[in-house]
Design an enzyme around this catalytic site. Sequence first.
Site, PDB file in Angstrom:
ATOM      1  N   GLY A 208       0.819  -1.214   0.000  1.00  0.00           N
ATOM      2  CA  GLY A 208       0.000   0.000   0.000  1.00  0.00           C
ATOM      3  C   GLY A 208       0.842   1.249   0.000  1.00  0.00           C
ATOM      4  N   ASN A 209       0.205   2.364   0.251  1.00  0.00           N
ATOM      5  CA  ASN A 209       0.949   3.627   0.335  1.00  0.00           C
ATOM      6  C   ASN A 209       0.316   4.515   1.401  1.00  0.00           C
ATOM      7  OD1 ASN A 209      -1.046   5.508  -0.985  1.00  0.00           O
ATOM      8  ND2 ASN A 209      -0.818   3.961  -2.602  1.00  0.00           N
TER       9      ASN A 209
END
Length: 411
Positions: A208-209
């Site tokens: 993810g980020n």
Amino acid sequence: MSKIVLGVGGGVAAYKSALLLRALTEAGHDVRVVPTASALRFVGAATFEALSGNPVSTEVWDDVPEVAHVRIGQTADLVVVNPATADLLARAAAGRADDLLTATLLAAHAPVVFVPAMHTEMWLHPATQDNVATLRRRGAVVLPPAVGRLTGPDSGPGRLPEPADVAALAEVVLAGGAAALRQDLAGRRVVVSAGGTREALDPVRFLGNRSSGMQGWALARVAAARGAEVVLVAANVEAPAPFGVRVVPVGSAEELRTAMHAEAAGSGDRGPADVVVMAAAVADFRPGTVAASKLKKGSAGEPTALDLVRNPDVLVELVGGRPAGQLLVGFAAETGDDEADVLTHARAKLQRKGVDLLVVNDVSAGRVFGRSDNEVTVLAADGSASPVLSGPKDTVAAGIWDAVSAALPPR
Ligand code: CTP
């Protein structure tokens, strides 16, 4: 710190004004609450006095030596009327001054924001719609009501926007005046993507980020306040939906892609979007294989390296397939380097992606992620750059919509 007058009309939604008051004082503002007499049948004066630290009165006969009926309005930086009932909108439109709140509205030099709440029939009645048009023509902001559950079993337009949304929009008007929430997007369909995609590795893990989604949330909220019909394609954002906005939750880049294509193109009685804003942080890569069961350490299948494949560029696809007249807005997080500065890199990206506008974030030295403030420049296809837009994310959003509004083809 600004001086804000919080007018409270006599509807059951008055109870939410206590939460709005709290949000405004916590943001550091000095708030003077001016309820109508009927508002005090829903919420007691003691609540407003305790939360604001200021006296509360409803009548022009209170505090006569202070000439409160003109002084409160004259000295305010902003007046927010929350909730604005049908009766209050009518009295304000007629220029009545039969209680302290309407007298304050007549004496106010500052921008005025009405936040309507009433039953759908009352909101849609031509008398109310005429009053709203009159107030807007005179320069007031009248927010469109949220759609949703009303008092009793009814549901429809007329619900009071949530206090957090109103507090965020109050900051927009404090920074940019009533024009920052003008109805220039009325009748426009807007699709905004926000958040960060998650690319599954196995049933419990993902890549993810750090995107919080809050700039996209602010864009959606301000567009709704400016009259647009807004869809927010939200990748992994927990926050409650902004008022007046339809949220389509997605997880992965592929899900986001499917939703964006569908929403941008429209379907059935929903025509294609006038504006598509890609504010989401879309993963450029995803694991080539997703394990059907949890990857276990020490097992035969224990991974030693990640095999990644490239995700399609959704923005480029949307640009390629866009219906006539649709405006495409991209976001770019850039850092300057030895080769070029931030804007030079951004101009090249704008060309590469073929977008109409590119919102450029300078993320040198870890700026931006997770902060409540932002600082961006909007690049246009002709290479021109807007002044730097900085401040709370809703204020930045208003500046971005100014640029979009100026670039939209006339109807
Ligand atoms: N975007 C997209 N689909 C992707 C990746 C990005 O639609 N698979 C969109 C983003 O929503 C954003 C813009 O493209 O509007 C960002 O472009 P991108 O090339 O990803 O920018 P950076 O992340 O800054 O990438 P680069 O490493 O190429 O500079």
